[in-house]
Design an enzyme around this catalytic site. Structure first.
Site, mmCIF file in Angstrom:
data_model
loop_
_atom_site.group_PDB
_atom_site.id
_atom_site.type_symbol
_atom_site.label_atom_id
_atom_site.label_comp_id
_atom_site.label_asym_id
_atom_site.label_seq_id
_atom_site.Cartn_x
_atom_site.Cartn_y
_atom_site.Cartn_z
ATOM 1 N N PRO A 20 55.731 35.472 42.251
ATOM 2 C CA PRO A 20 55.018 34.309 42.996
ATOM 3 C C PRO A 20 53.617 34.872 43.414
ATOM 4 O O PRO A 20 53.435 35.777 44.144
ATOM 5 C CB PRO A 20 55.960 34.135 44.012
ATOM 6 C CG PRO A 20 57.160 34.712 43.697
ATOM 7 C CD PRO A 20 56.861 35.826 42.700
ATOM 8 N N ASN A 61 43.617 56.321 60.921
ATOM 9 C CA ASN A 61 44.751 56.564 61.572
ATOM 10 C C ASN A 61 46.034 57.089 60.984
ATOM 11 O O ASN A 61 47.084 56.970 61.533
ATOM 12 C CB ASN A 61 45.241 55.210 62.591
ATOM 13 C CG ASN A 61 45.471 54.082 61.597
ATOM 14 O OD1 ASN A 61 45.616 54.014 60.382
ATOM 15 N ND2 ASN A 61 45.785 52.807 62.255
ATOM 16 N N PHE A 102 37.672 44.172 42.016
ATOM 17 C CA PHE A 102 38.711 43.967 41.055
ATOM 18 C C PHE A 102 39.838 44.505 41.139
ATOM 19 O O PHE A 102 40.415 44.754 42.199
ATOM 20 C CB PHE A 102 37.932 43.366 39.667
ATOM 21 C CG PHE A 102 37.074 42.141 39.779
ATOM 22 C CD1 PHE A 102 35.780 42.402 40.581
ATOM 23 C CD2 PHE A 102 37.635 41.073 39.241
ATOM 24 C CE1 PHE A 102 35.148 41.086 40.576
ATOM 25 C CE2 PHE A 102 37.003 39.625 39.558
ATOM 26 C CZ PHE A 102 35.674 39.781 40.236
ATOM 27 N N GLY A 128 42.372 57.476 52.874
ATOM 28 C CA GLY A 128 43.054 56.473 51.634
ATOM 29 C C GLY A 128 42.506 56.534 50.272
ATOM 30 O O GLY A 128 41.729 57.474 49.981
ATOM 31 N N TYR A 145 47.106 38.414 53.862
ATOM 32 C CA TYR A 145 46.002 39.568 53.483
ATOM 33 C C TYR A 145 44.873 38.919 52.767
ATOM 34 O O TYR A 145 43.454 39.421 53.318
ATOM 35 C CB TYR A 145 46.697 40.466 52.413
ATOM 36 C CG TYR A 145 45.844 41.281 51.704
ATOM 37 C CD1 TYR A 145 45.135 42.304 52.229
ATOM 38 C CD2 TYR A 145 45.549 40.986 50.365
ATOM 39 C CE1 TYR A 145 44.319 43.137 51.394
ATOM 40 C CE2 TYR A 145 44.651 41.476 49.622
ATOM 41 C CZ TYR A 145 43.934 42.722 50.013
ATOM 42 O OH TYR A 145 43.081 43.233 49.375
ATOM 43 N N LYS A 197 40.457 39.144 54.171
ATOM 44 C CA LYS A 197 39.248 39.424 53.252
ATOM 45 C C LYS A 197 38.326 38.251 53.560
ATOM 46 O O LYS A 197 37.272 38.244 53.892
ATOM 47 C CB LYS A 197 39.857 39.694 52.046
ATOM 48 C CG LYS A 197 40.465 40.945 51.749
ATOM 49 C CD LYS A 197 39.736 42.149 51.936
ATOM 50 C CE LYS A 197 40.525 43.423 52.030
ATOM 51 N NZ LYS A 197 40.022 44.628 52.602
ATOM 52 N N SER A 229 37.304 41.674 48.304
ATOM 53 C CA SER A 229 38.208 41.636 47.009
ATOM 54 C C SER A 229 38.225 40.431 46.221
ATOM 55 O O SER A 229 37.808 39.283 46.841
ATOM 56 C CB SER A 229 39.876 41.769 47.761
ATOM 57 O OG SER A 229 40.969 41.392 46.569
HETATM 58 N N1 UFG Z 1 52.240 43.776 37.521
HETATM 59 C C1 UFG Z 1 53.419 43.779 36.778
HETATM 60 N N2 UFG Z 1 54.354 44.582 37.175
HETATM 61 C C2 UFG Z 1 54.200 45.329 38.509
HETATM 62 C C3 UFG Z 1 53.041 45.253 39.170
HETATM 63 C C4 UFG Z 1 52.081 44.194 38.594
HETATM 64 O O1 UFG Z 1 53.582 43.205 35.693
HETATM 65 O O2 UFG Z 1 55.175 46.118 38.856
HETATM 66 C C5 UFG Z 1 51.124 42.673 36.955
HETATM 67 C C6 UFG Z 1 50.972 41.765 38.071
HETATM 68 O O3 UFG Z 1 51.883 40.712 37.779
HETATM 69 C C7 UFG Z 1 49.649 41.533 37.690
HETATM 70 C C8 UFG Z 1 48.997 42.825 37.143
HETATM 71 O O4 UFG Z 1 50.121 43.438 36.756
HETATM 72 O O5 UFG Z 1 49.424 40.410 36.463
HETATM 73 C C9 UFG Z 1 48.202 43.372 38.573
HETATM 74 O O6 UFG Z 1 49.131 43.340 39.556
HETATM 75 P P1 UFG Z 1 48.755 44.256 40.985
HETATM 76 O O7 UFG Z 1 49.649 44.223 41.531
HETATM 77 O O8 UFG Z 1 48.359 45.623 40.566
HETATM 78 O O9 UFG Z 1 47.311 43.561 41.439
HETATM 79 P P2 UFG Z 1 46.814 42.157 41.567
HETATM 80 O O10 UFG Z 1 45.712 41.609 40.641
HETATM 81 O O11 UFG Z 1 48.002 41.487 41.952
HETATM 82 O O12 UFG Z 1 46.251 42.601 42.858
HETATM 83 C C10 UFG Z 1 44.821 42.554 43.206
HETATM 84 C C11 UFG Z 1 44.576 43.474 44.167
HETATM 85 C C12 UFG Z 1 45.021 42.794 45.720
HETATM 86 C C13 UFG Z 1 44.601 41.523 45.938
HETATM 87 C C14 UFG Z 1 45.160 40.881 44.523
HETATM 88 C C15 UFG Z 1 44.766 39.181 44.698
HETATM 89 O O13 UFG Z 1 45.087 44.782 44.070
HETATM 90 O O14 UFG Z 1 44.316 43.812 46.602
HETATM 91 O O15 UFG Z 1 44.562 41.423 43.366
HETATM 92 O O16 UFG Z 1 45.167 38.610 43.836
HETATM 93 F F1 UFG Z 1 45.026 41.125 46.912
#
Ligand code: UFG
Length: 342
Positions: free
Chosen positions: A300, A34, A182, A12, A152, A156, A127
């Site tokens: 959300p 897998n 992060f 991956g 999810y 973790k 995470s």
């Molecule tokens: N975002 C956007 N538009 C998008 C996608 C993301 O504005 O299309 C913003 C999100 O709102 C957030 C930031 O970009 O503010 C980062 O979003 P990601 O989805 O890339 O990452 P997250 O911080 O939400 O996710 C990370 C890890 C996950 C974990 C999560 C927990 O990737 O594995 O933190 O908060 F579960």
């Protein structure tokens, strides 16, 4: 003697980068996957980057206890890095049992095999999600964990506890390191391996690169009214190659007997927050491309602001993130272009 590391989920996104760094650091690696959430693209890329055609690849499901025992018997492994897990936050809310079953069972099978083998080292990919919305930033390893918002995230937190309990009960026979990532982004500078999301990307950077190349019409920036300097969320974006190198430091620390406790925890981040808007602008600037975006409602479950205090990893493990955000975003774009055959 050369040490051997088993990388579960090694085909991956993060697993393939870790495999490259381990091999370049002189380890033998056994990749197991897998292929439920990836194809053979990255594994082929790993072989090209390392010039190693002979990397063992085992197609197996870590939920299959007999298969896990077999791989422990078949290869002289000294440590395992466990990535094999589902990782889509939204999907986990819809299919909690699928997430609990897969992510917990696969890890328990690994721990059982590790316990049976004895004198064994387990590195778990955790995470920053375990911190939830922190009361204070940056977060250190001592920052209290918060109840998970999604199944999810809960897997973790639970896997962290399962590893800690198992280590404790083994009285030194099983040792563990938990790395709390992060926001891993970017791709290998060769553009031969990178993130390959299936369907519409959930994460920010793949959505940006797909929008820039024309695969998606418009990036939605989820919320510009957060209590942050520019109103968009703040994250600690960590280059995947830097992140991969942290695994080499951690595995070496285990195998060389340098751990201070039988189970250690490290934050793996840069220590520098960047806003979603800043990231989009940096991507446009460094790559000379426009990213069509609009401001959309908040998503959300999103955290407002989180970034790491990586002092412990810096000082204790000797690891530090070195790649600039410009290098990282250039690599992400080169990978997207590589996928598009450009
Ligand atoms: N975002 C956007 N538009 C998008 C996608 C993301 O504005 O299309 C913003 C999100 O709102 C957030 C930031 O970009 O503010 C980062 O979003 P990601 O989805 O890339 O990452 P997250 O911080 O939400 O996710 C990370 C890890 C996950 C974990 C999560 C927990 O990737 O594995 O933190 O908060 F579960």
């Amino acid at each position: 003697m050369k040490k051997t590391v088993l990388v579960s989920g090694g085909a991956g996104f993060i697993g393939s980068h870790v495999t490259v760094e381990l091999i370049e650091a002189g380890y033998d690696v056994v990749v197991a996957d897998n292929f439920s959430n990836c194809d053979h693209t990255c594994f082929e890329g790993v072989k090209k980057i390392t010039g190693r055609e002979d990397i063992p690849l085992v197609e197996m499901d870590f939920c299959d206890a007999a298969a896990v025992k077999k791989i422990f018997r078949d290869y002289p492994i000294d440590a395992v890095i466990h990535f094999a897990a589902y990782k889509a936050v939204g999907e986990s809310v819809e299919k909690p049992l699928m997430y609990y079953k897969n992510n917990l069972l696969s890890f328990m099978n690994v721990l059982e095999a590790a316990q049976e083998k004895g004198n064994f080292n387990v590195l778990f990919s955790s995470s920053a999600t375990v911190y939830g919305e922190p009361d204070k930033v940056p977060v250190t390893e001592k920052t209290p964990r918060k109840p998970a918002i999604s199944p999810y995230g809960n897997t973790k937190t639970m896997c962290e506890d399962i590893l800690q309990d198992t280590v404790k009960a083994s009285h030194g026979s099983v040792k563990g390191i938990l790395l709390r990532y992060f926001n891993p982004i970017g791709a290998h500078p060769s553009a031969l391996i990178g993130e390959l999301p299936r369907g519409v990307p959930n994460n920010l950077v793949p959505f940006i690169t797909q929008t820039a190349i024309g695969k998606r019409e418009c990036l939605s920036i989820f919320g510009d009214d957060y209590p942050t300097p520019d109103g968009t969320g703040l994250r600690d974006f960590i280059d995947v190659v830097d992140l991969a190198k942290a695994h080499v430091f951690a595995v070496t620390r285990m195998l060389e007997g340098k751990m201070k406790k039988d189970c250690e925890i490290f934050n793996i981040g840069t220590g520098t927050p960047l806003s979603v808007m800043e990231l989009v602008k940096a991507f446009e600037k460094v790559n000379g491309v426009k990213v069509n975006y609009r401001i959309a409602p908040r998503r959300p479950g999103d955290i407002i602001a989180i970034w790491a205090d990586p002092t412990l990893a810096n000082e204790e493990m000797g690891w530090k993130a070195t790649r600039s955000i410009e290098e990282t975003l250039a690599a992400a774009w080169a990978w997207e272009k590589h996928l598009a055959g450009k």
